[in-house]
Motif scaffolding. Sequence first.
Motif, PDB file in Angstrom:
ATOM      1  N   GLY A   1       2.683  21.586 -16.881  1.00  0.00           N
ATOM      2  CA  GLY A   1       2.947  22.910 -16.332  1.00  0.00           C
ATOM      3  C   GLY A   1       2.106  23.202 -15.100  1.00  0.00           C
ATOM      4  O   GLY A   1       1.899  24.348 -14.731  1.00  0.00           O
ATOM      5  N   TYR A   2       1.616  22.170 -14.468  1.00  0.00           N
ATOM      6  CA  TYR A   2       0.779  22.296 -13.277  1.00  0.00           C
ATOM      7  C   TYR A   2       1.522  21.678 -12.101  1.00  0.00           C
ATOM      8  O   TYR A   2       1.853  20.497 -12.125  1.00  0.00           O
ATOM      9  N   VAL A   3       1.786  22.459 -11.076  1.00  0.00           N
ATOM     10  CA  VAL A   3       2.558  21.980  -9.929  1.00  0.00           C
ATOM     11  C   VAL A   3       1.657  21.183  -8.988  1.00  0.00           C
ATOM     12  O   VAL A   3       0.656  21.700  -8.487  1.00  0.00           O
ATOM     13  N   VAL A   4       2.013  19.939  -8.796  1.00  0.00           N
ATOM     14  CA  VAL A   4       1.309  19.058  -7.868  1.00  0.00           C
ATOM     15  C   VAL A   4       2.353  18.490  -6.921  1.00  0.00           C
ATOM     16  O   VAL A   4       3.357  17.941  -7.358  1.00  0.00           O
ATOM     17  N   ARG A   5       2.135  18.633  -5.620  1.00  0.00           N
ATOM     18  CA  ARG A   5       3.067  18.095  -4.631  1.00  0.00           C
ATOM     19  C   ARG A   5       2.289  17.387  -3.531  1.00  0.00           C
ATOM     20  O   ARG A   5       1.312  17.923  -3.012  1.00  0.00           O
ATOM     21  N   PHE A   6       2.719  16.190  -3.204  1.00  0.00           N
ATOM     22  CA  PHE A   6       2.093  15.426  -2.136  1.00  0.00           C
ATOM     23  C   PHE A   6       3.048  15.376  -0.948  1.00  0.00           C
ATOM     24  O   PHE A   6       4.199  14.992  -1.091  1.00  0.00           O
ATOM     25  N   ASP A   7       2.553  15.754   0.228  1.00  0.00           N
ATOM     26  CA  ASP A   7       3.392  15.680   1.421  1.00  0.00           C
ATOM     27  C   ASP A   7       3.212  14.311   2.079  1.00  0.00           C
ATOM     28  O   ASP A   7       2.447  13.462   1.609  1.00  0.00           O
ATOM     29  N   ALA A   8       3.927  14.100   3.166  1.00  0.00           N
ATOM     30  CA  ALA A   8       3.899  12.798   3.848  1.00  0.00           C
ATOM     31  C   ALA A   8       2.496  12.437   4.313  1.00  0.00           C
ATOM     32  O   ALA A   8       2.097  11.264   4.238  1.00  0.00           O
TER      33      ALA A   8
ATOM     34  N   ALA B   1       0.831  -1.210   0.000  1.00  0.00           N
ATOM     35  CA  ALA B   1       0.000   0.000   0.000  1.00  0.00           C
ATOM     36  C   ALA B   1       0.861   1.254   0.000  1.00  0.00           C
ATOM     37  O   ALA B   1       0.579   2.217  -0.732  1.00  0.00           O
ATOM     38  N   LEU B   2       1.927   1.259   0.792  1.00  0.00           N
ATOM     39  CA  LEU B   2       2.815   2.422   0.842  1.00  0.00           C
ATOM     40  C   LEU B   2       3.544   2.625  -0.488  1.00  0.00           C
ATOM     41  O   LEU B   2       3.639   3.751  -0.994  1.00  0.00           O
ATOM     42  N   LYS B   3       4.040   1.533  -1.066  1.00  0.00           N
ATOM     43  CA  LYS B   3       4.733   1.640  -2.356  1.00  0.00           C
ATOM     44  C   LYS B   3       3.777   2.103  -3.446  1.00  0.00           C
ATOM     45  O   LYS B   3       4.159   2.893  -4.312  1.00  0.00           O
ATOM     46  N   THR B   4       2.544   1.628  -3.401  1.00  0.00           N
ATOM     47  CA  THR B   4       1.545   2.057  -4.380  1.00  0.00           C
ATOM     48  C   THR B   4       1.277   3.545  -4.244  1.00  0.00           C
ATOM     49  O   THR B   4       1.257   4.279  -5.235  1.00  0.00           O
ATOM     50  N   ALA B   5       1.077   4.010  -3.019  1.00  0.00           N
ATOM     51  CA  ALA B   5       0.801   5.430  -2.787  1.00  0.00           C
ATOM     52  C   ALA B   5       1.967   6.306  -3.229  1.00  0.00           C
ATOM     53  O   ALA B   5       1.765   7.346  -3.869  1.00  0.00           O
ATOM     54  N   ILE B   6       3.174   5.892  -2.926  1.00  0.00           N
ATOM     55  CA  ILE B   6       4.356   6.663  -3.318  1.00  0.00           C
ATOM     56  C   ILE B   6       4.485   6.706  -4.832  1.00  0.00           C
ATOM     57  O   ILE B   6       4.749   7.756  -5.425  1.00  0.00           O
ATOM     58  N   SER B   7       4.264   5.568  -5.470  1.00  0.00           N
ATOM     59  CA  SER B   7       4.356   5.493  -6.925  1.00  0.00           C
ATOM     60  C   SER B   7       3.306   6.377  -7.603  1.00  0.00           C
ATOM     61  O   SER B   7       3.599   7.102  -8.555  1.00  0.00           O
TER      62      SER B   7
ATOM     63  N   ALA C   1       1.777   8.996  -6.297  1.00  0.00           N
ATOM     64  CA  ALA C   1       2.104  10.398  -6.051  1.00  0.00           C
ATOM     65  C   ALA C   1       3.221  10.863  -6.985  1.00  0.00           C
ATOM     66  O   ALA C   1       3.145  11.956  -7.565  1.00  0.00           O
ATOM     67  N   TYR C   2       4.234  10.042  -7.143  1.00  0.00           N
ATOM     68  CA  TYR C   2       5.339  10.376  -8.038  1.00  0.00           C
ATOM     69  C   TYR C   2       4.838  10.581  -9.467  1.00  0.00           C
ATOM     70  O   TYR C   2       5.169  11.571 -10.128  1.00  0.00           O
ATOM     71  N   ASP C   3       4.031   9.623  -9.940  1.00  0.00           N
ATOM     72  CA  ASP C   3       3.505   9.712 -11.300  1.00  0.00           C
ATOM     73  C   ASP C   3       2.621  10.944 -11.485  1.00  0.00           C
ATOM     74  O   ASP C   3       2.673  11.606 -12.522  1.00  0.00           O
ATOM     75  N   ALA C   4       1.794  11.250 -10.495  1.00  0.00           N
ATOM     76  CA  ALA C   4       0.923  12.422 -10.581  1.00  0.00           C
ATOM     77  C   ALA C   4       1.734  13.717 -10.601  1.00  0.00           C
ATOM     78  O   ALA C   4       1.431  14.642 -11.363  1.00  0.00           O
ATOM     79  N   GLU C   5       2.782  13.800  -9.781  1.00  0.00           N
ATOM     80  CA  GLU C   5       3.641  14.984  -9.771  1.00  0.00           C
ATOM     81  C   GLU C   5       4.358  15.136 -11.107  1.00  0.00           C
ATOM     82  O   GLU C   5       4.451  16.247 -11.646  1.00  0.00           O
ATOM     83  N   LYS C   6       4.843  14.032 -11.647  1.00  0.00           N
ATOM     84  CA  LYS C   6       5.535  14.060 -12.931  1.00  0.00           C
ATOM     85  C   LYS C   6       4.579  14.484 -14.049  1.00  0.00           C
ATOM     86  O   LYS C   6       4.919  15.322 -14.883  1.00  0.00           O
ATOM     87  N   TYR C   7       3.378  13.928 -14.057  1.00  0.00           N
ATOM     88  CA  TYR C   7       2.386  14.262 -15.072  1.00  0.00           C
ATOM     89  C   TYR C   7       1.990  15.742 -14.964  1.00  0.00           C
ATOM     90  O   TYR C   7       1.892  16.446 -15.973  1.00  0.00           O
ATOM     91  N   GLY C   8       1.768  16.207 -13.755  1.00  0.00           N
ATOM     92  CA  GLY C   8       1.440  17.621 -13.547  1.00  0.00           C
ATOM     93  C   GLY C   8       2.540  18.529 -14.063  1.00  0.00           C
ATOM     94  O   GLY C   8       2.274  19.556 -14.690  1.00  0.00           O
ATOM     95  N   SER C   9       3.784  18.133 -13.828  1.00  0.00           N
ATOM     96  CA  SER C   9       4.927  18.906 -14.303  1.00  0.00           C
ATOM     97  C   SER C   9       4.945  18.987 -15.822  1.00  0.00           C
ATOM     98  O   SER C   9       5.236  20.043 -16.391  1.00  0.00           O
ATOM     99  N   GLU C  10       4.622  17.885 -16.489  1.00  0.00           N
ATOM    100  CA  GLU C  10       4.580  17.868 -17.955  1.00  0.00           C
ATOM    101  C   GLU C  10       3.526  18.830 -18.496  1.00  0.00           C
ATOM    102  O   GLU C  10       3.678  19.374 -19.588  1.00  0.00           O
TER     103      GLU C  10
END
Length: 71
Positions: free
Chosen positions: A44-51, A25-31, A33-42
Amino acid sequence: MVQPKAEAPTNGNGSSTVVTKLEHALKTAISVAYDAEKYGSELGYVVRFDADAIKSMAITVLINMSEGGRR
C-alpha cells in the motif's frame, strides 16, 4: 545481483546476440525498479521510478561491475 552472460539465446535466425555490460546494467535497473514498485504496491506504499532514477541505478550497477566487486 544477476551476473551478465557472455551470450544470450539465439535471436531467431541462428545467431546469438552478445549482452553488453551496459545492456545488463539497464535490464537490472529496470527489473529492480519494477520489483520495488510491485512490492510497494503490495504494502500500500506508492513507489515510482522515473527515467532518471533508472538511469542512475544503471550507472551505479555498471560502475560496480567495472570495479569487479572491489570495495
